[in-house]
Each structure stands twice: as structure tokens, then as C-alpha cells.
Write a protein that holds these residues in place. Sequence first.
Motif, mmCIF file in Angstrom:
data_model
loop_
_atom_site.group_PDB
_atom_site.id
_atom_site.type_symbol
_atom_site.label_atom_id
_atom_site.label_comp_id
_atom_site.label_asym_id
_atom_site.label_seq_id
_atom_site.Cartn_x
_atom_site.Cartn_y
_atom_site.Cartn_z
ATOM 1 N N VAL A 48 -7.876 9.526 0.785
ATOM 2 C CA VAL A 48 -7.560 9.707 2.199
ATOM 3 C C VAL A 48 -7.451 11.203 2.493
ATOM 4 O O VAL A 48 -6.795 11.933 1.758
ATOM 5 C CB VAL A 48 -6.238 8.996 2.557
ATOM 6 C CG1 VAL A 48 -5.849 9.277 3.995
ATOM 7 C CG2 VAL A 48 -6.356 7.498 2.321
ATOM 8 N N ASN A 49 -8.087 11.659 3.572
ATOM 9 C CA ASN A 49 -8.064 13.073 3.938
ATOM 10 C C ASN A 49 -6.810 13.427 4.725
ATOM 11 O O ASN A 49 -6.341 12.657 5.559
ATOM 12 C CB ASN A 49 -9.285 13.423 4.783
ATOM 13 C CG ASN A 49 -10.575 13.281 4.015
ATOM 14 O OD1 ASN A 49 -11.047 12.169 3.810
ATOM 15 N ND2 ASN A 49 -11.134 14.378 3.581
ATOM 16 N N THR A 94 -7.412 15.791 -0.131
ATOM 17 C CA THR A 94 -7.165 14.351 -0.123
ATOM 18 C C THR A 94 -5.969 13.957 -0.995
ATOM 19 O O THR A 94 -5.502 14.738 -1.828
ATOM 20 C CB THR A 94 -8.398 13.574 -0.623
ATOM 21 O OG1 THR A 94 -8.656 13.946 -1.986
ATOM 22 C CG2 THR A 94 -9.626 13.870 0.228
ATOM 23 N N PHE A 95 -5.494 12.739 -0.771
ATOM 24 C CA PHE A 95 -4.542 12.098 -1.671
ATOM 25 C C PHE A 95 -4.971 10.642 -1.798
ATOM 26 O O PHE A 95 -5.941 10.211 -1.160
ATOM 27 C CB PHE A 95 -3.098 12.218 -1.139
ATOM 28 C CG PHE A 95 -2.856 11.492 0.150
ATOM 29 C CD1 PHE A 95 -2.286 10.230 0.166
ATOM 30 C CD2 PHE A 95 -3.184 12.075 1.364
ATOM 31 C CE1 PHE A 95 -2.064 9.561 1.352
ATOM 32 C CE2 PHE A 95 -2.952 11.413 2.560
ATOM 33 C CZ PHE A 95 -2.406 10.158 2.559
ATOM 34 N N GLN A 96 -4.274 9.867 -2.619
ATOM 35 C CA GLN A 96 -4.680 8.486 -2.886
ATOM 36 C C GLN A 96 -3.696 7.487 -2.276
ATOM 37 O O GLN A 96 -2.484 7.687 -2.335
ATOM 38 C CB GLN A 96 -4.780 8.211 -4.396
ATOM 39 C CG GLN A 96 -5.948 8.870 -5.091
ATOM 40 C CD GLN A 96 -5.712 10.334 -5.339
ATOM 41 O OE1 GLN A 96 -4.604 10.750 -5.665
ATOM 42 N NE2 GLN A 96 -6.756 11.132 -5.174
ATOM 43 N N LEU A 97 -4.261 6.425 -1.685
ATOM 44 C CA LEU A 97 -3.484 5.246 -1.304
ATOM 45 C C LEU A 97 -3.808 4.152 -2.298
ATOM 46 O O LEU A 97 -4.979 3.835 -2.520
ATOM 47 C CB LEU A 97 -3.848 4.784 0.111
ATOM 48 C CG LEU A 97 -3.294 5.571 1.294
ATOM 49 C CD1 LEU A 97 -3.822 4.983 2.602
ATOM 50 C CD2 LEU A 97 -1.773 5.570 1.299
ATOM 51 N N LYS A 98 -2.783 3.549 -2.895
ATOM 52 C CA LYS A 98 -2.990 2.536 -3.926
ATOM 53 C C LYS A 98 -2.434 1.190 -3.482
ATOM 54 O O LYS A 98 -1.376 1.120 -2.837
ATOM 55 C CB LYS A 98 -2.316 2.961 -5.236
ATOM 56 C CG LYS A 98 -2.556 1.991 -6.387
ATOM 57 C CD LYS A 98 -2.035 2.551 -7.699
ATOM 58 C CE LYS A 98 -2.291 1.586 -8.853
ATOM 59 N NZ LYS A 98 -1.843 2.125 -10.148
ATOM 60 N N ASN A 99 -3.150 0.132 -3.828
ATOM 61 C CA ASN A 99 -2.686 -1.235 -3.575
ATOM 62 C C ASN A 99 -1.877 -1.709 -4.780
ATOM 63 O O ASN A 99 -2.429 -2.030 -5.827
ATOM 64 C CB ASN A 99 -3.884 -2.164 -3.332
ATOM 65 C CG ASN A 99 -3.462 -3.588 -3.048
ATOM 66 O OD1 ASN A 99 -2.280 -3.884 -2.894
ATOM 67 N ND2 ASN A 99 -4.433 -4.490 -2.982
ATOM 68 N N ILE A 131 0.863 -1.184 0.000
ATOM 69 C CA ILE A 131 0.000 0.000 0.000
ATOM 70 C C ILE A 131 0.891 1.223 0.000
ATOM 71 O O ILE A 131 1.758 1.369 0.868
ATOM 72 C CB ILE A 131 -0.917 0.019 1.234
ATOM 73 C CG1 ILE A 131 -1.814 -1.211 1.260
ATOM 74 C CG2 ILE A 131 -1.756 1.294 1.261
ATOM 75 C CD1 ILE A 131 -2.828 -1.248 0.144
ATOM 76 N N SER A 132 0.699 2.116 -0.964
ATOM 77 C CA SER A 132 1.593 3.266 -1.079
ATOM 78 C C SER A 132 0.816 4.521 -1.456
ATOM 79 O O SER A 132 -0.107 4.460 -2.272
ATOM 80 C CB SER A 132 2.663 2.987 -2.135
ATOM 81 O OG SER A 132 3.495 4.104 -2.314
ATOM 82 N N PRO A 133 1.195 5.687 -0.868
ATOM 83 C CA PRO A 133 0.605 6.954 -1.306
ATOM 84 C C PRO A 133 1.087 7.307 -2.705
ATOM 85 O O PRO A 133 2.238 7.051 -3.060
ATOM 86 C CB PRO A 133 1.128 7.970 -0.284
ATOM 87 C CG PRO A 133 1.706 7.163 0.832
ATOM 88 C CD PRO A 133 2.142 5.866 0.238
#
Length: 235
Positions: free
Chosen positions: A144-145, A51-56, A19-21
Amino acid sequence: MITVWFQKYKYDKERKPIISPLVKKYELTSVDLLTDWKTLRKVDKKWSDVTFQLKNFGKEPVIDMNYRYTFKNYETINTYLMKIDLNKECSLEMKDPTFIKKQKELLLKQAILVGIDGEMKIVYKINRPILNGNPISPEKEIEVNLPSYFIILTNYLLKNPNSRLDFFSLSSIPFPKLELTIYCKDTDQRIWKTVYELYWDSRMSSSLSINGGHYQLILNSKHTLTKKMNKKEIL
């Protein structure tokens, strides 16, 4: 025997959650102290709408994920604010910090931000994890906030002329940094802990107006830890 061990090692490695931003770019046209960039309304006491994104990036879905933030460079920011001359147009003070003792460490619990628009109590360390109940499939992302204090302090450091030591670069500003800790469970019910440092990347960010009218900020991350949790370590 070695071949069996290697196959198991390779199998476990392939199934390890990743899991990475994601790197995120923000275009700022308003940097009022207590104003949220996205809604242009006054920020909440805990969470901004930014917000930003966390990706699998793993090959398996991630389930039961939760995460939390810690203010990584509180002392650096606090020292900087005490050294610069505050002005009437944009003033900010961090005061009355309180601490909690846990696992032989003193952790910043909360403090008060005092600005021209009044006083706001902000929780700098979010002890309770933020839960995400839905599984994250491979190559999928979640929003993610960012915490409010991260936005407020960034607003202040951009707007206050004392902070702008270099008109051509943002590298001289000591922006706030976050430690993002992620706990997640894989399909084998193993729990993993991953830690990132979130920061404004001054090499990629830029001031598009010397008068502070437009900024482009790039949120980047640095991976610092990934490990499988033992039962005694699980919070």
C-alpha cells in the motif's frame, strides 16, 4: 439455546476479517523536501512510492477491499509550522485550506504546500476509496502506498534544524499521523470497517547521524475500530 448462540458467536468471530498494517522500517539517507525516498525523484501530488504492507491475519479470504486516508493531526502540524522560524535551506508552509461538509463534520479537503522547490497542491483527505480488486488470502499481504504529503512533511520535520529539539531522540518532533480506514467484504458478503492510526514510532526510530545524514524511521499502527457495517452506513 445458549450453546447454539455461543457456537454461532464463535463461528462468526473466527470468520471476521482481520486486516492489519505491518510494522515497517525505513532507512533514510536523503530527506530533501519534495524527494521520494524510494525513487529519489520528485514526489507525485497524491501518492509516494513509499509503501507498507497490509496483511490478512484472518482465517478466511478478504474480497472487494478498499481503503482511504485522512490527515489525523493537521491542526497540530499547521500550528507547529507557524511557530518555528523557517530558513532558506528548507522552508515549508501549509496554506489556503478548503473544507467540505459531510455527515455534520468539517473535513479538510485540500491545501497547498509551498516549499523552496515551488508550490504543490496536495489533497489531504482522499475522499474516493482506493480499490484493491484482488482477494487477499489468509496470511497474505498487499503493498500500500503512503500519501505524498505524509512523506513531504516528514522530510521537512527531519531536515529543519528548528524541529530537532533533542539531538538524541526524535520524540520531540510532532510528526504527521494518518487515519487509515479499510472497508472489506468477507466470504458471507458482509462488509466490515476497520480503522487504524498510522504514525512514526519515536521509541523505535533513531537518528544515526547528528547532522541529519541518516535516519531510521519505524512506521507503526494503533487499532481504533472494527465493526460490521449496516446498509445505511456503507459509503
